[in-house]
Write an enzyme that holds these catalytic residues in place. Structure first.
Site, short mmCIF file in Angstrom:
data_model
loop_
_atom_site.label_atom_id
_atom_site.label_comp_id
_atom_site.label_asym_id
_atom_site.label_seq_id
_atom_site.Cartn_x
_atom_site.Cartn_y
_atom_site.Cartn_z
N THR A 1 2.93 -10.87 -7.38
CA THR A 1 3.48 -10.51 -6.09
C THR A 1 3.98 -11.72 -5.30
OG1 THR A 1 1.88 -8.74 -6.05
CG2 THR A 1 2.92 -9.17 -3.99
N GLU B 1 3.28 -1.12 -11.99
CA GLU B 1 2.46 -0.81 -10.81
C GLU B 1 1.47 0.33 -11.04
OE1 GLU B 1 1.88 -2.97 -7.81
OE2 GLU B 1 4.00 -2.97 -8.33
N SER C 1 -3.27 -3.24 -2.53
CA SER C 1 -4.05 -4.13 -1.66
C SER C 1 -3.13 -4.92 -0.73
CB SER C 1 -4.83 -5.13 -2.51
OG SER C 1 -5.73 -4.46 -3.33
N GLY D 1 -1.58 -11.51 -4.69
CA GLY D 1 -2.88 -11.75 -5.33
C GLY D 1 -3.71 -10.52 -5.62
N1 GLU Z 1 -0.35 -4.32 -7.49
C1 GLU Z 1 -0.93 -5.12 -6.49
C2 GLU Z 1 -1.21 -4.35 -5.24
O1 GLU Z 1 -0.46 -3.50 -4.91
C3 GLU Z 1 -0.01 -6.20 -6.10
C4 GLU Z 1 0.23 -7.06 -7.24
C5 GLU Z 1 -0.66 -8.17 -7.20
O2 GLU Z 1 -0.62 -8.94 -6.26
O3 GLU Z 1 -1.37 -8.27 -8.15
O4 GLU Z 1 -2.16 -4.59 -4.60
#
Ligand code: GLU
Length: 615
Positions: free
Chosen positions: A419, A458, A486, A506
């Site tokens: 991200t 995702e 998150s 993260g």
């Molecule tokens: N998929 C994560 C989230 O939506 C974001 C991707 C990441 O930072 O790992 O929290």
């Protein structure tokens, strides 16, 4: 925005003065090319102070694009979309039009905060057991899910950019995307970081023909200091801009996305098991970026706005702050403050995992999770001299139980870490805090052939199986459903005026990174640059707290261990280094003064710029 301005201040950087390279249509994607000695990326600085607007992101090209838009009279929304589009070119493993994200906007005229939920959705054919193996009834291996068509959600980023510009912007998509198109055509200079991220992904990139062709030019890792071009992405951006993003949702780019998801282009000779996805063109046609009310809580007289479900960012940061408000953190007792921070995060994560999912599919108690009374109950579990034993059980925010025994919960589900985050402000006082992603660094590793971008993975943010037998799990896969995120793009205001904008990548550590940065700044007396640079620790209702190396070597560690806290080295996130998060933040002072802050070291350091630097 149609022409490159030449009237720039000395602080303006090399992008504007790059010799323009010919757009050779015949060039193969990403063909490595030696840079001339003068052809360097914009200079990087982690902190910039001034007025007239500001941008901070992980990448100097992207920050420069945003600053150029502001200088040409664009507003924060225009600059945020332009910066994000540039990040899709220069940080293609973290974000892009194949992914999703959350856009938080402070409107200076109305002094209100609005958000766009641009999260990816599960296709209509997705079922709650789509990530289980019918033969065993067990979850499929996480890695198999990551590198598959099955994990690809319907992209939300193109719709987010369109919605943001249509609702609050002043320029067209074509104008906002033009600087990014130029970088994709002309090339950017390969950094150590870009090479390292490619290397981390090399094995899986080799397994997909178009990905290897694009990101492993001539079969090798990109060479640091050479130019990386992506003319296919430039063409994709042009087509998206020209069609107002319809090429993705109703047209030929979407057709190619669906083909790729349903029949991933596995390289000949690859031994990887690659599952096919379920996406159909009707899923793309049905996609909507949603305007949502933000979460709001107060903290010591400030208003903290962030992202509501489908992200857990706003409720979890907010609940933890509400808990901490009961505990009177003080810089005079930093160890106790850090202990409280870890405990508040531990408890808030227990609640997050039990209650938060896509609100279109379950009745998420967003208001109750953010209630001060509930936080008081949860705060009362925290003991000043001994850490709680994780996993702590969730509470029930609809039926608060007072200071009852915390009980035993379930471990946190695994989440990847990738991200990117950007923040922008403009001369009128508008602010954007925007986190966008393709989930893992490198997403699903599947590039859409001929289109120059990676698809997200995702849907691995869904829980593959219920976290606890017999207890409803709001984050199981579903048709048209958004996996819980998150991401926590946050804007803090006082009396209706912005004070801080902050966010981070993260995975689940986004929440702790935003929380720790706010605690450092608001409670521990650090400046914003100090708050961002400080070593990070991340407690997410686990037996051990993940820590960066600098924290493990600090005197705070033994002091916290004496209180029963237990630390382990954080796993590698974006690069082989054990880092947590990568913040981009702004702080607003009086008379339009703004301090833009990027990471000084993590991810090789980010880039902060202001329109008119204070000398
Ligand atoms: N998929 C994560 C989230 O939506 C974001 C991707 C990441 O930072 O790992 O929290």
């Amino acid at each position: 925005m149609t022409t490159r301005r030449t009237v720039v201040t000395a602080a303006s950087t090399a992008l504007l003065t790059l010799p323009l390279l010919p757009h050779t249509a015949a060039a193969s994607p990403a063909a490595p090319e030696k840079t001339s000695p003068g052809l360097q990326p914009p200079a990087k600085q982690a902190v910039a102070v001034g007025h007239g607007g500001a941008v901070a992101s992980v990448n100097p090209y992207a920050t420069q694009v945003g600053i150029d838009v502001l200088r040409r009279g664009g507003n924060a929304i225009d600059a945020a979309v332009a910066t994000a589009a540039a990040l899709g070119v220069v940080e293609p493993y973290s974000c892009g039009v194949g992914g999703g994200g959350y856009f938080v906007h402070y409107d200076a005229r109305t002094r209100t905060v609005h958000t766009i939920d641009g999260r990816e959705t599960g296709p209509a054919r997705m079922r709650s057991d789509s990530f289980t193996d019918p033969a065993t009834g067990k979850a499929i291996p996480f890695d198999d899910a990551v590198n598959s068509g099955l994990s690809v959600g319907v992209p939300g980023t193109p719709a987010t950019w369109r919605k943001a510009l249509d609702t609050w912007g002043t320029v067209s998509l074509a104008e906002a995307m033009r600087p990014a198109i130029r970088i994709a055509d002309d090339g950017f200079v390969v950094s150590e970081q870009f090479r390292a991220q490619t290397e981390m992904n090399e094995d899986r990139f080799r397994d997909f023909t178009p990905t290897a062709r694009l990101f492993l030019p001539n079969g090798r890792l990109p060479v640091v200091g050479t130019l990386f071009r992506n003319p296919e992405l430039a063409r994709t951006y042009r087509e998206l801009a020209r069609t107002g993003m319809d090429a993705m949702y109703l047209g030929d780019i979407g057709r190619d996305v669906v083909r790729t998801v349903r029949n991933p282009p596995v390289a000949p000779g690859s031994t990887r098991t690659v599952r096919r996805g379920l996406m159909e063109r009707s899923d793309l046609a049905a996609y909507r970026a949603i305007l949502r009310a933000p979460t709001r809580t107060t903290y010591h007289g400030l208003d903290v706005y962030s992202m509501a479900p489908s992200s857990s960012g706003g409720t979890t940061v907010g609940e933890a702050l509400n808990i901490l408000e009961n505990l009177r953190l003080s810089p005079a007792d930093k160890v106790r403050a850090l202990h409280d921070y870890l405990e508040a995060s531990r408890i808030a994560f227990a609640d997050r995992n039990r209650w938060v999912g896509d609100p279109a599919f379950s009745d998420v108690p967003t208001r109750e999770l953010l209630a001060k009374e509930y936080a008081k109950d949860r705060a009362c579990l925290i003991r000043p001299t001994s850490a709680l034993t994780s996993p702590v059980a969730p509470g029930d925010p609809r039926h608060p139980a007072g200071c009852a025994d915390p009980g035993t919960g379930v471990p946190e589900p695994y989440e990847g870490r990738s991200t990117t985050h950007l923040v922008v402000s403009d001369r009128w006082g508008n602010v954007v805090s925007y986190t966008l992603t393709i989930e893992q660094t490198g997403g699903s590793a599947i590039t859409v052939p001929g289109r120059g971008f990676l698809l997200n993975n995702e849907l691995t943010d869904f829980d593959f199986t219920p976290l606890r037998a017999g207890v409803p799990d709001p984050n199981l896969p579903g048709a048209g459903k958004r996996p819980r995120s998150s991401m926590a793009p946050t804007i803090v205001t006082r009396d209706g005026r912005p004070v801080i904008a902050v966010g981070s990548p993260g995975g689940a550590t986004i929440i702790t990174t935003v929380l720790q940065t706010l605690v450092n700044r608001l409670d521990l007396g650090m400046t914003l640059p100090e708050a961002v640079a400080a070593p990070r620790i991340s407690q997410r209702n686990g037996a051990a707290t993940e820590a960066e190396p600098a924290f493990l070597d600090s005197p705070d560690r033994p002091a916290l261990e004496a209180l029963g806290q237990h630390f382990v080295l954080a796993p590698p996130a974006f690069t082989p280094s054990p880092e947590i998060g990568a913040v981009a933040a702004l702080e607003f002072g009086s008379h339009g003064r703004v301090t833009a802050v990027a990471e000084p070291k993590r991810r090789d350091g980010g880039s902060a710029m202001v329109v008119h630097p204070t000398s």
